[in-house]
Write a protein that holds these residues in place. Structure first.
Motif, PDB file in Angstrom:
ATOM      1  N   VAL A 145     -26.140 -16.275  50.246  1.00  0.00           N
ATOM      2  CA  VAL A 145     -26.679 -15.839  48.969  1.00  0.00           C
ATOM      3  C   VAL A 145     -27.660 -14.692  49.160  1.00  0.00           C
ATOM      4  O   VAL A 145     -28.473 -14.700  50.081  1.00  0.00           O
ATOM      5  CB  VAL A 145     -27.365 -17.020  48.220  1.00  0.00           C
ATOM      6  CG1 VAL A 145     -28.502 -17.612  49.032  1.00  0.00           C
ATOM      7  CG2 VAL A 145     -27.851 -16.586  46.858  1.00  0.00           C
ATOM      8  N   GLN A 146     -27.541 -13.676  48.308  1.00  0.00           N
ATOM      9  CA  GLN A 146     -28.474 -12.559  48.279  1.00  0.00           C
ATOM     10  C   GLN A 146     -28.965 -12.385  46.840  1.00  0.00           C
ATOM     11  O   GLN A 146     -28.294 -12.806  45.901  1.00  0.00           O
ATOM     12  CB  GLN A 146     -27.790 -11.275  48.757  1.00  0.00           C
ATOM     13  CG  GLN A 146     -27.360 -11.315  50.231  1.00  0.00           C
ATOM     14  CD  GLN A 146     -26.612 -10.063  50.636  1.00  0.00           C
ATOM     15  OE1 GLN A 146     -25.563  -9.753  50.064  1.00  0.00           O
ATOM     16  NE2 GLN A 146     -27.134  -9.336  51.602  1.00  0.00           N
ATOM     17  N   ILE A 147     -30.125 -11.770  46.704  1.00  0.00           N
ATOM     18  CA  ILE A 147     -30.724 -11.643  45.384  1.00  0.00           C
ATOM     19  C   ILE A 147     -31.034 -10.181  45.102  1.00  0.00           C
ATOM     20  O   ILE A 147     -31.757  -9.525  45.866  1.00  0.00           O
ATOM     21  CB  ILE A 147     -32.007 -12.486  45.251  1.00  0.00           C
ATOM     22  CG1 ILE A 147     -31.701 -13.971  45.493  1.00  0.00           C
ATOM     23  CG2 ILE A 147     -32.632 -12.307  43.867  1.00  0.00           C
ATOM     24  CD1 ILE A 147     -31.762 -14.420  46.930  1.00  0.00           C
ATOM     25  N   ALA A 148     -30.450  -9.657  44.016  1.00  0.00           N
ATOM     26  CA  ALA A 148     -30.708  -8.280  43.592  1.00  0.00           C
ATOM     27  C   ALA A 148     -31.863  -8.304  42.598  1.00  0.00           C
ATOM     28  O   ALA A 148     -31.782  -8.972  41.567  1.00  0.00           O
ATOM     29  CB  ALA A 148     -29.461  -7.685  42.949  1.00  0.00           C
ATOM     30  N   LEU A 149     -32.949  -7.589  42.908  1.00  0.00           N
ATOM     31  CA  LEU A 149     -34.148  -7.619  42.076  1.00  0.00           C
ATOM     32  C   LEU A 149     -34.224  -6.407  41.159  1.00  0.00           C
ATOM     33  O   LEU A 149     -33.840  -5.297  41.532  1.00  0.00           O
ATOM     34  CB  LEU A 149     -35.400  -7.662  42.963  1.00  0.00           C
ATOM     35  CG  LEU A 149     -35.524  -8.895  43.873  1.00  0.00           C
ATOM     36  CD1 LEU A 149     -36.764  -8.777  44.749  1.00  0.00           C
ATOM     37  CD2 LEU A 149     -35.570 -10.171  43.047  1.00  0.00           C
ATOM     38  N   LEU A 150     -34.739  -6.632  39.967  1.00  0.00           N
ATOM     39  CA  LEU A 150     -34.923  -5.568  38.982  1.00  0.00           C
ATOM     40  C   LEU A 150     -36.418  -5.282  38.812  1.00  0.00           C
ATOM     41  O   LEU A 150     -37.234  -6.205  38.833  1.00  0.00           O
ATOM     42  CB  LEU A 150     -34.334  -5.989  37.629  1.00  0.00           C
ATOM     43  CG  LEU A 150     -32.809  -6.056  37.577  1.00  0.00           C
ATOM     44  CD1 LEU A 150     -32.353  -6.900  36.404  1.00  0.00           C
ATOM     45  CD2 LEU A 150     -32.218  -4.662  37.478  1.00  0.00           C
ATOM     46  N   PRO A 151     -36.787  -4.018  38.647  1.00  0.00           N
ATOM     47  CA  PRO A 151     -38.206  -3.677  38.518  1.00  0.00           C
ATOM     48  C   PRO A 151     -38.789  -4.126  37.182  1.00  0.00           C
ATOM     49  O   PRO A 151     -38.073  -4.205  36.173  1.00  0.00           O
ATOM     50  CB  PRO A 151     -38.201  -2.152  38.620  1.00  0.00           C
ATOM     51  CG  PRO A 151     -36.851  -1.735  38.148  1.00  0.00           C
ATOM     52  CD  PRO A 151     -35.920  -2.835  38.578  1.00  0.00           C
ATOM     53  N   GLY A 152     -40.099  -4.387  37.170  1.00  0.00           N
ATOM     54  CA  GLY A 152     -40.775  -4.750  35.933  1.00  0.00           C
ATOM     55  C   GLY A 152     -40.168  -5.974  35.305  1.00  0.00           C
ATOM     56  O   GLY A 152     -39.856  -6.951  35.983  1.00  0.00           O
ATOM     57  N   GLU A 189     -25.958   1.230  43.212  1.00  0.00           N
ATOM     58  CA  GLU A 189     -26.485   1.594  44.534  1.00  0.00           C
ATOM     59  C   GLU A 189     -27.824   0.932  44.848  1.00  0.00           C
ATOM     60  O   GLU A 189     -28.017   0.397  45.942  1.00  0.00           O
ATOM     61  CB  GLU A 189     -26.631   3.125  44.638  1.00  0.00           C
ATOM     62  CG  GLU A 189     -25.298   3.863  44.677  1.00  0.00           C
ATOM     63  CD  GLU A 189     -25.475   5.362  44.798  1.00  0.00           C
ATOM     64  OE1 GLU A 189     -26.633   5.816  44.926  1.00  0.00           O
ATOM     65  OE2 GLU A 189     -24.465   6.083  44.748  1.00  0.00           O
ATOM     66  N   LYS A 190     -28.758   0.960  43.886  1.00  0.00           N
ATOM     67  CA  LYS A 190     -30.125   0.522  44.177  1.00  0.00           C
ATOM     68  C   LYS A 190     -30.384  -0.954  43.877  1.00  0.00           C
ATOM     69  O   LYS A 190     -31.314  -1.535  44.444  1.00  0.00           O
ATOM     70  CB  LYS A 190     -31.117   1.384  43.387  1.00  0.00           C
ATOM     71  CG  LYS A 190     -31.103   2.847  43.791  1.00  0.00           C
ATOM     72  CD  LYS A 190     -32.115   3.656  42.994  1.00  0.00           C
ATOM     73  CE  LYS A 190     -32.098   5.131  43.402  1.00  0.00           C
ATOM     74  NZ  LYS A 190     -33.073   5.934  42.615  1.00  0.00           N
ATOM     75  N   VAL A 191     -29.584  -1.529  42.993  1.00  0.00           N
ATOM     76  CA  VAL A 191     -29.806  -2.940  42.644  1.00  0.00           C
ATOM     77  C   VAL A 191     -28.751  -3.819  43.320  1.00  0.00           C
ATOM     78  O   VAL A 191     -29.037  -4.544  44.265  1.00  0.00           O
ATOM     79  CB  VAL A 191     -29.794  -3.137  41.111  1.00  0.00           C
ATOM     80  CG1 VAL A 191     -30.021  -4.610  40.759  1.00  0.00           C
ATOM     81  CG2 VAL A 191     -30.880  -2.282  40.463  1.00  0.00           C
ATOM     82  N   ILE A 192     -27.515  -3.712  42.834  1.00  0.00           N
ATOM     83  CA  ILE A 192     -26.444  -4.546  43.392  1.00  0.00           C
ATOM     84  C   ILE A 192     -26.146  -4.162  44.845  1.00  0.00           C
ATOM     85  O   ILE A 192     -25.852  -5.022  45.686  1.00  0.00           O
ATOM     86  CB  ILE A 192     -25.158  -4.409  42.546  1.00  0.00           C
ATOM     87  CG1 ILE A 192     -25.405  -4.909  41.124  1.00  0.00           C
ATOM     88  CG2 ILE A 192     -24.005  -5.181  43.178  1.00  0.00           C
ATOM     89  CD1 ILE A 192     -25.822  -6.357  41.015  1.00  0.00           C
TER      90      ILE A 192
END
Length: 605
Positions: free
Chosen positions: A335-342, A360-363
């Motif tokens: 499992v990996q977790i893609a983080l979103l800003p704010g 590119e930057k999130v997923i």
């Protein structure tokens, strides 16, 4: 009823690669000549489901499920033979007569046929209102401003429900649907005075919710302008065909794309999935709520062991991501977790930064499980304060103690030391201490907690008796040799002992009368009973030596004949004892003579 021609059935079967087909439902890995994966018919943690590319059949060593491409679709989608053939024909580009297709368009044998038909009609009605009426223009403009194209609206069947309280109800009545059933389906609500029904969904953008086979089973309706008096989203209630714990949004579409990418992306809400699809991310699914059920986990693991979680950037999103990550990690998935800003959600990010940046930057740049845990533990903490430092280290080590990789432990201990200024040695000592507590806790739990019952039933592996082996082997030869079957039929008695095999013998007689030539695939497909199909296909998969066919057949028949006589002797002996108890000496003497003759026959064989 119009039948599908045999040549069409054979063409469908021969043009369907069973590995490709099952690969759409199960993640398969090649080992030797066969492919293996987790069985889709029962829950399991290690692959026991085998697919033979050479024979174009599958078999599960755990639950015993067996079959070919057509029976796989019949079983996995709980659909009749005709429907399964038509589905595969469409998949392989083989044309089938319209009169036959129309017969199979509705699931005649489906327990909840009317509920599914009503949902399909409703989805088309809502979609028409959105795209083709004046009443739907405001909702259509709203969606277009949000980036929805007509293509995506049609792909997901998005629609609009009128403000009229009885727009759908009137349509359902005109189509002769039972309104009590429509209430049960969650489409209508009974009026308080009991005089009739009104629509559940009114004045909302409608998003159909589909099951694993793409059937509409529910809806989620979104308001155009949120007010204090009504919720932003209104979902269908739990019904006989809709359970939130069973549904992963977009699963039926994502399955193929997950197979291509090797990864599945898990979103918190279905709108995120639709937004991601619009920018070319087609391997995502979403939960219908904030919980991830055991059923969801089993489905995810079947299609991929690589899961990327992408939840909202607010506090609730972080909490959901942590819950999801723990549950998925326990299932031995990566499992990996893609983080979103704010506090952004995926749709916000895509709207502001574009689809390429999201990919590119999130997923495309997700955190590992432990990296996410460290980020989670660090939130709302000031590492200038001693208490926050101690709490941060403790929270990270609580997770790290559960990891088995020494390299991973060393990596994150060093990172903790660099971030907090606490020495590596001190952190290591604390980890050892926690490990001791953890070991003690596990021992206590093992002693005191009752064992969890498994959610699935696997068939315990046992050694077949001589009689069972003889029946299976004889059936194998009968499935492949019509002349042998004719010879055995001439005695007007089934050579088999067990009732299931006797039933198969009767069905096989009818099959040879109609088809003349052996075809175990077609025979198995003709059996409606899944248990009988399993017996036939298990027998068909027996590995045999072609040089000793006659000897094998003779030995099987000989063994089964002796076994029948043995059973008959036991029956006669029981009857004899009963006759003696009743003082029926004439009957007892008659039975004694019969037993002597049977024993002579048994010895002579």
């Amino acid at each position: 009823m119009t039948r599908i021609p045999e040549e069409i059935i054979e063409s469908v079967r021969s043009n369907t690669d069973i590995v490709d087909l099952i690969g759409e439902y199960v993640q398969l890995t090649k080992r030797g000549r066969n492919w293996f994966g987790l069985c889709p018919f029962h829950g399991e943690n290690s692959p026991s489901f085998s697919v033979s590319e050479d024979k174009q059949i599958f078999h599960c060593f755990g639950c015993g499920a067996s079959g070919n491409a057509i029976t796989f679709v019949m079983d996995i989608e709980n659909t009749p033979f005709t429907d399964a053939v038509i589905k595969l024909a469409d998949r392989t580009g083989i044309e089938i007569d319209d009169s036959i297709s129309q017969i199979a368009q509705t699931p005649k044998n489906h327990e909840h046929k009317k509920l599914l038909e009503a949902h399909d009609l409703t989805a088309n009605f809502y979609n028409h209102l959105l795209l083709n009426t004046i009443e739907g223009e405001e909702a259509l403009e709203y969606l277009e401003k949000r980036g929805f194209t007509r293509e995506s609206i049609e792909k997901y069947g998005i629609g609009w429900s009128l403000h009229d309280r009885e727009a759908l109800t009137s349509l359902l009545k005109r189509k002769n649907f039972n309104m009590k059933e429509m209430e049960q389906a969650g489409l209508a609500i009974m009026k308080e005075d009991g005089t009739g029904y009104f629509d559940r969904f009114r004045g909302r953008i409608m998003f159909p919710l589909r099951d694993d086979n793409g059937n509409v089973v529910g809806f989620s309706g979104r308001t155009l302008q949120q007010t204090k008096n009504e919720a932003k989203y209104l979902n269908s209630p739990e019904t006989p065909i809709f359970e939130k714990s069973q549904i992963l949004y977009n699963f039926h579409n994502a399955r193929l794309n997950v197979r291509k990418t090797g990864k599945v992306i898990l979103f918190e809400g279905f709108m995120d999935t639709i937004s991601a699809d619009r920018i070319g991310v087609t391997n995502s699914v979403a939960v219908m709520g904030t919980s991830l059920s055991e059923t969801h986990l089993v489905k995810l693991k079947r299609i991929s062991k690589e899961v990327i979680i992408c939840c909202d950037g607010d506090d609730a999103g972080w909490e959901a991501a942590k819950r999801f990550a723990h549950l998925i990690a326990k299932k031995d998935m990566n499992v990996q977790i893609a983080l979103l800003p704010g506090k952004m959600d995926p749709d916000d990010y895509i709207s502001q930064y574009g689809g390429e940046a999201f990919q590119e930057k999130v997923i495309g740049n997700p955190h590992s499980f432990m990296s996410f845990i460290m980020s989670y533990a660090k939130r709302n903490k000031n590492l200038s304060y001693e208490n926050d430092v101690l709490q941060y280290i403790h929270e990270v080590l609580e997770e790290l103690v559960l990891r088995t990789s020494p390299v991973e432990k060393d990596l994150y201990i060093r990172q903790l030391s660099e971030e907090t200024g606490v020495t590596i040695e001190s952190i290591q000592q604390q980890l050892v201490k926690l490990a001791g507590h953890q070991a003690t806790k596990e021992k206590y739990n093992q002693r005191n907690e009752p064992r969890q019952k498994s959610d699935f039933k696997a068939v315990p592996q046992r050694k077949l008796t001589g009689t069972e082996r003889a029946e299976r082997l004889l059936l194998f030869h009968m499935l492949n040799d019509g002349e042998l079957f004719d010879r055995l039929c001439s005695s007007n008695e089934s050579p088999f002992v067990r009732d299931d095999y006797k039933t198969i013998f009767v069905h096989l007689a009818g099959f040879y009368e109609q088809h003349k030539t052996p075809d175990f695939h077609r025979f198995a497909e003709s059996l409606e009973n899944r248990d009988l199909r399993k017996i036939v296909l298990e027998a068909a998969m027996v590995e045999r030596d072609p040089e000793h066919v006659d000897e094998e057949i003779k030995d099987c028949i000989h063994h089964l004949e002796r076994y029948k006589i043995k059973l008959l002797i036991e029956t006669k002996m029981h009857e004899s004892k009963e006759a003696e108890k009743m003082k029926d000496h004439t009957r007892a003497l008659e039975l004694a003579r019969e037993i002597i003759q049977l024993r002579k026959s048994f010895t002579a064989l």
